[in-house]
Motif scaffolding. Structure first.
Motif, short mmCIF file in Angstrom:
data_model
loop_
_atom_site.label_atom_id
_atom_site.label_comp_id
_atom_site.label_asym_id
_atom_site.label_seq_id
_atom_site.Cartn_x
_atom_site.Cartn_y
_atom_site.Cartn_z
N TRP A 196 6.34 -12.21 5.03
CA TRP A 196 7.21 -11.66 5.23
C TRP A 196 6.57 -10.46 5.53
CZ3 TRP A 196 9.51 -8.34 1.38
CH2 TRP A 196 10.81 -7.69 1.98
N LEU A 197 6.26 -9.32 4.55
CA LEU A 197 5.32 -7.84 4.69
C LEU A 197 4.76 -8.53 6.12
CD1 LEU A 197 5.08 -6.79 1.37
CD2 LEU A 197 6.67 -6.15 2.59
N ILE A 198 4.42 -8.94 6.32
CA ILE A 198 2.88 -9.43 7.37
C ILE A 198 3.44 -8.89 8.79
CG2 ILE A 198 0.68 -10.29 8.05
CD1 ILE A 198 -0.03 -8.56 5.87
N GLU A 199 4.51 -9.83 8.74
CA GLU A 199 5.39 -9.66 10.19
C GLU A 199 6.26 -9.38 9.99
OE1 GLU A 199 6.87 -14.45 10.32
OE2 GLU A 199 4.57 -14.87 10.23
N SER A 200 6.31 -8.37 9.29
CA SER A 200 7.50 -6.93 9.58
C SER A 200 7.43 -6.28 10.16
CB SER A 200 7.94 -6.49 7.61
OG SER A 200 7.12 -6.16 7.79
N PRO A 201 8.29 -5.72 10.70
CA PRO A 201 7.92 -4.61 11.53
C PRO A 201 7.31 -3.04 11.45
CG PRO A 201 10.12 -4.66 11.55
CD PRO A 201 9.54 -5.92 10.46
N VAL A 202 6.58 -3.22 9.41
CA VAL A 202 6.01 -1.65 9.14
C VAL A 202 4.97 -2.45 9.60
CG1 VAL A 202 5.12 -0.86 7.10
CG2 VAL A 202 7.94 -1.94 7.43
N PRO A 203 3.73 -1.52 10.05
CA PRO A 203 2.41 -1.70 10.23
C PRO A 203 1.50 -2.09 9.44
CG PRO A 203 2.91 -0.40 11.27
CD PRO A 203 3.95 -0.52 11.07
N PHE A 204 1.53 -2.87 8.19
CA PHE A 204 0.94 -3.82 6.70
C PHE A 204 -0.56 -3.35 7.70
CE2 PHE A 204 4.66 -3.64 5.18
CZ PHE A 204 4.85 -2.44 3.99
N SER A 205 -0.88 -4.21 8.38
CA SER A 205 -1.71 -5.43 9.56
C SER A 205 -2.88 -3.61 9.71
CB SER A 205 -1.42 -5.40 10.70
OG SER A 205 -1.18 -5.29 11.50
N LEU A 206 -1.89 -2.70 10.28
CA LEU A 206 -3.06 -1.41 10.64
C LEU A 206 -4.44 -0.90 8.99
CD1 LEU A 206 -0.45 0.74 12.22
CD2 LEU A 206 -2.33 -0.74 13.73
N VAL A 207 -3.48 -1.57 7.75
CA VAL A 207 -4.22 -0.79 6.80
C VAL A 207 -5.75 -1.72 6.67
CG1 VAL A 207 -4.01 -0.23 4.62
CG2 VAL A 207 -2.44 0.14 5.91
N PRO A 208 -6.62 -1.24 6.44
CA PRO A 208 -7.70 -1.83 6.49
C PRO A 208 -7.58 -2.40 5.25
CG PRO A 208 -8.47 0.71 7.72
CD PRO A 208 -6.82 0.88 6.93
N ASP A 209 -8.54 -3.24 4.05
CA ASP A 209 -8.46 -4.51 3.94
C ASP A 209 -9.86 -3.83 2.48
OD1 ASP A 209 -8.32 -6.86 4.98
OD2 ASP A 209 -9.37 -7.75 5.66
N ASP A 210 -10.14 -2.84 2.47
CA ASP A 210 -10.74 -2.64 1.32
C ASP A 210 -9.63 -1.46 1.01
OD1 ASP A 210 -11.14 -0.46 4.15
OD2 ASP A 210 -12.53 0.80 2.70
N VAL A 211 -8.59 -0.77 2.14
CA VAL A 211 -7.90 0.31 0.87
C VAL A 211 -6.62 -0.44 0.38
CG1 VAL A 211 -5.82 1.44 1.52
CG2 VAL A 211 -8.56 2.00 2.49
N LEU A 212 -6.69 -1.82 1.27
CA LEU A 212 -5.44 -2.63 0.48
C LEU A 212 -5.78 -3.26 -0.60
CD1 LEU A 212 -4.21 -4.97 3.66
CD2 LEU A 212 -3.24 -2.77 1.73
N VAL A 213 -6.67 -3.24 -0.80
CA VAL A 213 -7.66 -4.36 -2.34
C VAL A 213 -7.48 -2.79 -3.69
CG1 VAL A 213 -9.69 -4.70 -4.17
CG2 VAL A 213 -9.00 -5.65 -1.91
N ARG A 214 -7.80 -1.60 -2.86
CA ARG A 214 -8.24 -0.20 -3.88
C ARG A 214 -7.16 0.00 -4.89
NH1 ARG A 214 -9.69 3.57 0.11
NH2 ARG A 214 -11.48 2.60 0.28
N VAL A 215 -5.46 -0.39 -3.95
CA VAL A 215 -4.35 -0.16 -4.28
C VAL A 215 -3.51 -1.16 -5.09
CG1 VAL A 215 -3.95 1.52 -2.34
CG2 VAL A 215 -2.54 -1.21 -1.96
N GLY A 216 -3.94 -2.83 -4.46
CA GLY A 216 -3.32 -3.28 -5.69
C GLY A 216 -2.66 -4.43 -5.29
N TRP A 217 -2.40 -4.50 -3.67
CA TRP A 217 -1.51 -5.42 -2.37
C TRP A 217 -1.60 -6.40 -2.89
CZ3 TRP A 217 0.72 -4.72 1.85
CH2 TRP A 217 0.98 -5.87 2.58
N TRP A 218 -1.86 -7.36 -3.99
CA TRP A 218 -2.06 -8.35 -4.10
C TRP A 218 -0.87 -8.58 -5.42
CZ3 TRP A 218 -2.23 -11.84 -8.63
CH2 TRP A 218 -1.64 -12.69 -8.36
N TYR A 219 -1.30 -7.67 -6.16
CA TYR A 219 -0.10 -7.54 -7.52
C TYR A 219 1.22 -6.69 -7.29
CZ TYR A 219 -4.94 -7.72 -9.86
OH TYR A 219 -5.60 -7.86 -10.33
N TYR A 220 1.01 -5.73 -6.02
CA TYR A 220 2.66 -5.10 -5.24
C TYR A 220 3.40 -6.62 -5.01
CZ TYR A 220 1.50 -0.58 -6.13
OH TYR A 220 0.87 0.49 -6.81
#
Length: 335
Positions: free
Chosen positions: A238-262
């Motif tokens: 849902w989030l990846i396909e949403s209008p919010v471009p989370f895909s612009l955030v590099p993987d290392d940043v997603l890991v750093r903030v704890g993307w999966w936990y959110y």
């Protein structure tokens, strides 16, 4: 302005940009402060980045100065919907010294609905307003229309008046409480027991409850809410396909903030919260995610509209509805 494109670990393309229609890419210096976040039903991300969920209904030490005992932040958690717990009030205490001599204590309480209690006098703030906590200190409370901020000097706290709050300290600040110890090591955060040892049968969070004796508050295990992995995958899609471009955030940043936990937090909130309040609960978890990404230089300007989350105005209304408006005849201050 497209800078580069590269394949992402999550199976999508990443595009580094300076600006798009709803995301501004900045290049900030590494975050100067340590942040503890409380969000959802409720989930906590400690100063050092450990995530856990805890649904106790009691007053707990969120954070405190564990060496000089100069400041304390308490959070009172209570029911705010069917089987949902969130912040009911935040209390702030700062001991004031002048030339090494104790001269007084500054204390304030902010209630759900943005009522401000200072020395038994309840008042509030207009958007853009501020007030001093005590004549003895420069500590103050401000309100920008979205978050109410308490600045005690050594520590700052932000709260949306409902289900999202952040405690902010400088690196190296000796702290303890539900936000843990801020020592740079996330692996020992839930070993940061009050009184230094774990009483039999109590979790780390239980020991930080405020009561006449240890464990007077509820006794609850951490992370005791199961969630189907299929639902976590559904939230991810849902989030990846949403209008919010989370895909612009590099993987290392997603890991750093704890993307999966959110994402897991959103899934838990969607399962637990009653339909009429679910919107506010899981969107507060998304607000925490967006705030963490902003700290890393990825600021999403209209994420709430794109994800059909409540506006700041709607959050304030819900806080008043489920809280204690500070002055009934002046309720328009926060609405």
């Amino acid at each position: 302005a497209v800078v580069s494109t590269q394949s992402g670990h999550y199976g999508r393309e990443h595009t580094a940009v300076e600006k798009t229609w709803n995301v501004v890419k900045q290049t900030p210096a590494p975050p100067a402060n340590k942040v503890c976040s409380i969000f959802g039903d409720p989930h906590i991300k400690t100063f050092d980045g450990h995530f856990y969920s805890f649904q106790g209904e009691c007053t707990y030490v969120l954070a405190m100065d564990c060496t000089g005992y100069s400041w304390f932040i308490y959070g009172r958690f209570s029911n705010c919907g069917d089987d949902v717990t969130c912040i009911e009030a935040l209390t702030f205490m700062k001991f004031i010294y002048i030339d090494g001599a104790y001269v007084g204590t500054a204390t304030a309480e902010i209630k759900r609905g943005f009522g401000i209690n200072i020395d038994g006098v309840v008042s509030g703030l207009y958007e853009g307003g501020s007030m001093s906590i005590s004549e003895l200190t420069t500590s103050e409370i401000t309100f920008d229309g979205v978050l109410m901020t308490v600045d005690l000097g050594d520590v700052q706290v932000e709260w949306d008046g409902l289900a999202f709050a952040r405690v902010i300290v400088a690196p190296g600040t000796p702290s303890c409480g539900l936000c843990a110890d801020s020592n740079g090591d996330a692996t020992n955060d839930v070993d940061n027991y009050r009184f230094g040892v774990r009483p039999s049968g109590l979790s780390f969070a239980d020991t930080w409850g405020i009561g006449y004796r240890r464990g007077l508050c509820e006794v609850l295990a951490l992370d005791n809410i199961p969630v189907e992995e299929d639902l976590v995958e559904e939230v991810t899609t849902w989030l990846i396909e949403s209008p919010v471009p989370f895909s612009l955030v590099p993987d290392d940043v997603l890991v750093r903030v704890g993307w999966w936990y959110y994402l897991r937090g959103v899934a838990i909130d969607k399962v637990k919260a009653e339909p009429t309040f679910r919107w506010y609960v899981y969107c507060s978890t998304l607000r925490a995610l967006v705030a963490a990404l902003a700290d890393q230089g990825y600021k999403f300007e209209r994420w709430d509209m794109d994800l059909e989350c409540p506006s700041p105005h709607a959050v304030r209304q819900e806080g008043v509805k489920r809280g204690c408006p500070w002055v009934r005849e002046n309720i328009h201050f926060v609405l």
